[in-house]
Scaffold this active site. Structure first.
Site, PDB file in Angstrom:
ATOM      1  N   SER A  32      -3.352  -9.004  -0.199  1.00 16.92           N
ATOM      2  CA  SER A  32      -2.668  -9.028   1.090  1.00 16.92           C
ATOM      3  C   SER A  32      -2.244 -10.450   1.383  1.00 16.92           C
ATOM      4  CB  SER A  32      -3.589  -8.517   2.201  1.00 16.92           C
ATOM      5  OG  SER A  32      -2.939  -8.562   3.462  1.00 16.92           O
ATOM      6  N   ARG A  33      -1.056 -10.621   1.945  1.00 18.46           N
ATOM      7  CA  ARG A  33      -0.554 -11.968   2.196  1.00 18.46           C
ATOM      8  C   ARG A  33      -1.460 -12.767   3.125  1.00 18.46           C
ATOM      9  NH1 ARG A  33       5.548 -11.078   3.987  1.00 18.46           N
ATOM     10  NH2 ARG A  33       4.491  -9.417   5.142  1.00 18.46           N
ATOM     11  N   ILE A  83       0.312   2.551   5.029  1.00 17.11           N
ATOM     12  CA  ILE A  83       0.137   3.633   4.058  1.00 17.11           C
ATOM     13  C   ILE A  83      -1.064   3.371   3.159  1.00 17.11           C
ATOM     14  CG2 ILE A  83       1.622   2.742   2.208  1.00 17.11           C
ATOM     15  CD1 ILE A  83       1.490   6.383   3.477  1.00 17.11           C
ATOM     16  N   ASP A  93      13.919   6.902   3.805  1.00 17.68           N
ATOM     17  CA  ASP A  93      12.525   6.661   3.411  1.00 17.68           C
ATOM     18  C   ASP A  93      11.699   7.934   3.576  1.00 17.68           C
ATOM     19  OD1 ASP A  93      10.215   4.706   2.743  1.00 17.68           O
ATOM     20  OD2 ASP A  93       9.567   5.642   4.621  1.00 17.68           O
ATOM     21  N   LYS A 104       6.060   5.507  -3.150  1.00 22.16           N
ATOM     22  CA  LYS A 104       7.460   5.919  -3.054  1.00 22.16           C
ATOM     23  C   LYS A 104       8.147   5.123  -1.941  1.00 22.16           C
ATOM     24  CE  LYS A 104       7.628   7.981   0.957  1.00 22.16           C
ATOM     25  NZ  LYS A 104       8.632   7.706   2.004  1.00 22.16           N
TER      26      LYS A 104
END
Length: 314
Positions: free
Chosen positions: A37-38, A15, A171, A93
């Site tokens: 970001s990981r 997203i 979702d 969201k």
């Protein structure tokens, strides 16, 4: 001229890459200064990427605001940390895994004097506001939500969606609830729900939810992640002046079978509309935290009768 708001995007999943980054690039209201970001891999040329929000705070990069696009289960702690840094905060969201988390963040943002924006992108679909305007003052008799999509197409590899706090079919279903709570004039209450859980998952793959408003108007919702062929993101509202139909997630509107092609009040796109709103909130030093769609999801689980169905294998 107001200076661009220096923004970091946290959580560089689908997203963020598909919607947030193009919307930020298309506005002069924000300047993207960092991503989180990981894996630490840059997503945008020339923009520094760090592995955690703590590393972002220690980086020395000037930050005014953050846009948090992580799965909801981990969002609260990240948002709380951002608020403590004095950063204005935008939440994808659903804004959190629970109502309590979102209310706590709202209170924390108020105490810190920063903006918190709990976003509902489907409210910014082109025909949502025209639909709301047309329904105003009319007698509403009943409404039906049909939100059916193929989870394998729209959520490939997203294991978080099947975990507790991931919402499952709610979702996408919460998008429909964000629209219906915007266009109907009265608040809604869940009266009963049927939740269909795959035997190997911790979130529902389908749901049937009955609601009513405080005047007794019935609203039925049909959600299903198993849809093949044509996808459905539709809301039909029967009134004394005919039936209003929103389709394609709020992008198209017809009234009594006649398509409404008016562009009046139409947004320039859902996510560009979100960033336009976020900038306005930051500049006005106010927040926008509407939990009504999330509250209906929570109530659907509270009122839900669970039926087990076949295992889901992606």
């Amino acid at each position: 001229m107001t200076k661009p708001i220096r923004l970091a995007v946290i959580g560089m999943g689908k997203i963020a890459c598909d919607q947030h980054l193009p919307s930020i690039a298309g506005t002069q209201k924000f300047e993207l200064v960092a991503t989180v970001s990981r894996d630490g891999k840059p997503s945008v040329d020339g923009v520094q990427c760090v592995r955690s929000i703590e590393e972002l705070a220690d980086s020395g990069i000037g930050i005014d605001a953050v846009s948090i696009c992580t799965p909801p289960q981990v969002r609260h702690d990240i948002a709380q940390f951002a608020i403590e840094q004095g950063w204005h905060t935008m939440l994808e969201k659903p804004p959190g895994a629970t109502l309590a988390e979102v209310i706590a963040l709202r209170d924390a943002a108020k105490a810190a004097g920063v903006t918190l924006f709990a976003t509902w992108h489907s409210r910014y679909a082109a025909m949502v506001e025209p639909a709301r305007a047309w329904l105003r003052g009319r007698e509403i008799r009943r409404a039906k939500i049909t939100w059916r999509e193929d989870v394998r197409v729209w959520h490939p590899g997203q294991e978080w969606i099947w975990q507790p706090g991931g919402f499952g079919v709610f979702d996408p279903g919460i998008n429909a609830l964000s629209i219906i709570t915007r266009i109907l004039p009265e608040p809604l209450f869940v009266t009963k729900s049927q939740l269909f859980f795959p035997g190997n998952q911790a979130a529902p793959i389908a749901a049937e939810v009955s609601m009513r408003d405080r005047k007794g108007v019935p609203v039925e919702m049909d959600l299903d992640f198993r849809q093949e062929g044509p996808q459905h993101w539709d809301i039909d509202v029967e009134t004394d002046a005919g039936t209003l139909s929103l389709s394609h997630g709020g992008a198209k509107l017809s009234i009594a079978g006649v398509e409404n092609r008016s562009e009046e009040n139409a947004m320039e796109g859902e996510y560009p509309g979100l960033y336009k709103r976020f900038a306005a909130l930051v500049w006005a030093s106010v927040s926008d935290v509407d939990v009504s769609p999330l509250r209906l999801v929570a109530d659907a689980f509270l009122c839900g009768r669970i039926t087990m169905v076949e295992d889901f294998i992606e």
